[in-house]
Design an enzyme around this catalytic site. Sequence first.
Site, mmCIF file in Angstrom:
data_model
loop_
_atom_site.group_PDB
_atom_site.id
_atom_site.type_symbol
_atom_site.label_atom_id
_atom_site.label_comp_id
_atom_site.label_asym_id
_atom_site.label_seq_id
_atom_site.Cartn_x
_atom_site.Cartn_y
_atom_site.Cartn_z
ATOM 1 N N LYS A 44 17.793 33.655 -21.200
ATOM 2 C CA LYS A 44 17.009 34.158 -22.330
ATOM 3 C C LYS A 44 17.022 33.172 -23.487
ATOM 4 O O LYS A 44 16.437 33.414 -24.534
ATOM 5 C CB LYS A 44 17.567 35.506 -22.814
ATOM 6 C CG LYS A 44 17.418 36.635 -21.828
ATOM 7 C CD LYS A 44 17.614 38.040 -22.400
ATOM 8 C CE LYS A 44 18.720 38.277 -23.318
ATOM 9 N NZ LYS A 44 18.912 39.715 -23.633
ATOM 10 N N LYS A 46 19.708 32.548 -25.198
ATOM 11 C CA LYS A 46 20.592 33.117 -26.216
ATOM 12 C C LYS A 46 22.036 32.710 -25.902
ATOM 13 O O LYS A 46 22.455 32.714 -24.761
ATOM 14 C CB LYS A 46 20.526 34.657 -26.179
ATOM 15 C CG LYS A 46 19.446 35.260 -27.057
ATOM 16 C CD LYS A 46 19.696 36.762 -27.249
ATOM 17 C CE LYS A 46 18.889 37.290 -28.407
ATOM 18 N NZ LYS A 46 19.149 38.694 -28.684
HETATM 19 N N1 C2G Z 1 17.149 45.945 -32.431
HETATM 20 C C1 C2G Z 1 16.664 46.767 -33.437
HETATM 21 N N2 C2G Z 1 16.786 46.396 -34.729
HETATM 22 C C2 C2G Z 1 17.394 45.225 -35.054
HETATM 23 C C3 C2G Z 1 17.909 44.397 -34.044
HETATM 24 C C4 C2G Z 1 17.777 44.776 -32.722
HETATM 25 O O1 C2G Z 1 16.099 47.849 -33.155
HETATM 26 N N3 C2G Z 1 17.501 44.874 -36.386
HETATM 27 C C5 C2G Z 1 16.987 46.373 -31.038
HETATM 28 C C6 C2G Z 1 16.136 45.395 -30.227
HETATM 29 O O2 C2G Z 1 14.750 45.657 -30.440
HETATM 30 C C7 C2G Z 1 16.582 45.723 -28.792
HETATM 31 C C8 C2G Z 1 18.060 46.121 -28.981
HETATM 32 O O3 C2G Z 1 18.239 46.407 -30.389
HETATM 33 O O4 C2G Z 1 15.854 46.850 -28.302
HETATM 34 C C9 C2G Z 1 19.006 45.021 -28.561
HETATM 35 O O5 C2G Z 1 18.684 43.858 -29.285
HETATM 36 P P1 C2G Z 1 19.135 42.432 -28.667
HETATM 37 O O6 C2G Z 1 20.561 42.484 -28.328
HETATM 38 O O7 C2G Z 1 18.599 41.359 -29.571
HETATM 39 O O8 C2G Z 1 18.305 42.457 -27.321
HETATM 40 P P2 C2G Z 1 17.361 41.307 -26.714
HETATM 41 O O9 C2G Z 1 18.046 40.001 -26.769
HETATM 42 O O10 C2G Z 1 16.045 41.500 -27.338
HETATM 43 O O11 C2G Z 1 17.365 41.706 -25.150
HETATM 44 O O12 C2G Z 1 15.468 42.753 -20.971
HETATM 45 C C10 C2G Z 1 15.434 42.982 -22.369
HETATM 46 C C11 C2G Z 1 16.349 42.042 -23.100
HETATM 47 O O13 C2G Z 1 17.648 42.031 -22.539
HETATM 48 C C12 C2G Z 1 16.395 42.453 -24.567
#
Ligand code: C2G
Length: 131
Positions: A44, A46
């Site tokens: 990803k 990350k």
């Molecule tokens: N999120 C949120 N508000 C934020 C930060 C994150 O609502 N200020 C939500 C994101 O939209 C996501 C969840 O928290 O639904 C997890 O965020 P991340 O850990 O950044 O997930 P991500 O890297 O986007 O991984 O297959 C899908 C991916 O694994 C998603």
Amino acid sequence: MKRVLTYGTFDILHWGHVHLLKRARELGDHLTVGLSTDEFNKLKGKEAYTNYDHRKLVLESIRYVDRVIPERNWEQKISDVLEYDIDIFVMGDDWEGKFDFLKDYCQVIYLPRTLGVSTTKIKHDLSSSNG
Ligand code: C2G
């Protein structure tokens, strides 16, 4: 029993994550979180500060989370929905539309992201405050 599923890295867990998990859980009776493995995070683009085992430990301590499974790739979502008999798939709306293919298998809901907080912002603010 209405089963909900979501995915993420959940690194340096913050209130935006918790607010997502809370809203997801409240859509049903059971919430499964597909937690991105360290290897999948590399895919990803990350680099999580906290490794998978520690991120899993933290997530499992959250009252809204009933089960944590590893998210190893982009392809596992359909099989996860089928294997875990999922009724509702939930993601933050930064992913709006990206997982609509799951509508053939379950309800798909994108929830508004929590503004003003992100793991990236936390890391940035901390590094700049330390000079
Ligand atoms: N999120 C949120 N508000 C934020 C930060 C994150 O609502 N200020 C939500 C994101 O939209 C996501 C969840 O928290 O639904 C997890 O965020 P991340 O850990 O950044 O997930 P991500 O890297 O986007 O991984 O297959 C899908 C991916 O694994 C998603």
